[in-house]
Design an enzyme around this catalytic site. Structure first.
Site, PDB file in Angstrom:
ATOM      1  NE  ARG A   1      -4.061   0.954  10.018  1.00  0.00           N
ATOM      2  CZ  ARG A   1      -2.624   0.614   9.994  1.00  0.00           C
ATOM      3  NH1 ARG A   1      -2.261  -0.690  10.779  1.00  0.00           N
ATOM      4  NH2 ARG A   1      -1.846   1.151   9.274  1.00  0.00           N
TER       5      ARG A   1
ATOM      6  NE  ARG B   1       1.751  -4.463  10.628  1.00  0.00           N
ATOM      7  CZ  ARG B   1       2.422  -4.051   9.544  1.00  0.00           C
ATOM      8  NH1 ARG B   1       3.678  -4.619   9.683  1.00  0.00           N
ATOM      9  NH2 ARG B   1       2.001  -3.063   8.697  1.00  0.00           N
TER      10      ARG B   1
ATOM     11  CE  LYS C   1      -2.197  -0.765   3.940  1.00  0.00           C
ATOM     12  NZ  LYS C   1      -1.939  -1.881   4.028  1.00  0.00           N
TER      13      LYS C   1
ATOM     14  NE  ARG D   1       7.761   0.239   9.466  1.00  0.00           N
ATOM     15  CZ  ARG D   1       6.845   0.626   8.331  1.00  0.00           C
ATOM     16  NH1 ARG D   1       7.059   1.618   7.987  1.00  0.00           N
ATOM     17  NH2 ARG D   1       6.054  -0.262   7.870  1.00  0.00           N
TER      18      ARG D   1
END
Ligand SMILES: [Zn+2]
Length: 216
Positions: A88, A171, A13, A160
């Site tokens: 989200r 996630r 994305k 990260r």
């Protein structure tokens, strides 16, 4: 042009968002990037957000909705914007609808980039980010000229915390539970487009351009 980009973590994305934002000359609004900046600036909101993000969880809705509203109140968002990572969950989508109503704005497209889950872990765990400018690379699919170094500014490329495998699994689970239903929320909107995201960055980009009416 007002666009929401959706899709599971690792689908690309962010990269697609950069291409579209450049094409349409509209700001690319990534809530993840805003939270990371707030953390770098040592703000309280940034610190709170980082705790959630590091655990692979969603930042609470009231905080997220508020930073989105603040960002949209800047003048560059008047001509349009592109969201990457927002809304989200259904609550955020409803809050955002309410905001759009207040502004008298309508959306042009919600683009859902779909992909087989098995491809995702590979994509995410290979991702590296420039410490200085936030540019995103991949050790297989988007290599920098020199390994470990940003092409733009020579910054160090790091992984990260939220791209590490255990966090990725978490996630994905949260995406399936909370974010995937947002696609259903937009199902009858007339501006939801589902795109196959299994190809290269360029292939996905041309599929998006096609549904946006830019190419035949
Ligand atoms: Zn850089």
């Amino acid at each position: 042009m007002r666009i929401i980009l959706m899709g599971p973590p690792g689908v690309g994305k962010g990269t697609e968002a950069q291409l579209l934002s450049k094409h349409y000359q509209i700001p690319h609004i990534s809530t993840g990037n805003i939270f990371r900046e707030l953390y770098k600036d040592k703000t309280t909101v940034g610190k709170i957000a980082k705790e959630y993000i590091d655990r692979g969880e969603l930042v609470p809705d009231d905080i997220t909705n508020e930073i989105v509203r603040q960002r949209l109140s800047k003048s560059d968002a008047e001509k349009g914007f592109l969201f990457d990572g927002y809304p989200r969950n259904i609550e955020q989508a409803k809050s955002f609808d309410h905001y759009l109503d207040q502004k008298g704005w309508t959306m042009d497209a919600v683009i859902n980039i779909a992909i087989d889950e098995s491809l995702l872990v590979d994509r995410i765990s290979g991702r590296r980010v420039c410490e200085v400018c936030g540019a995103v690379y991949h050790i297989k699919y988007k290599k920098p000229e020199k390994p470990g170094i940003c092409d733009k500014d020579g910054g160090k490329l790091i992984q990260r915390t939220d791209d590490m495998e255990a966090t990725v699994q978490r996630r994905l689970r949260i995406y399936n539970e909370q974010t995937a239903p947002v696609i259903g929320y937009y199902e009858n909107s007339g501006f939801l487009f589902t795109i196959d995201g299994s190809g290269t960055i360029e292939e996905t980009n041309s599929r998006i351009m096609k549904v946006l009416g830019e190419v035949d």
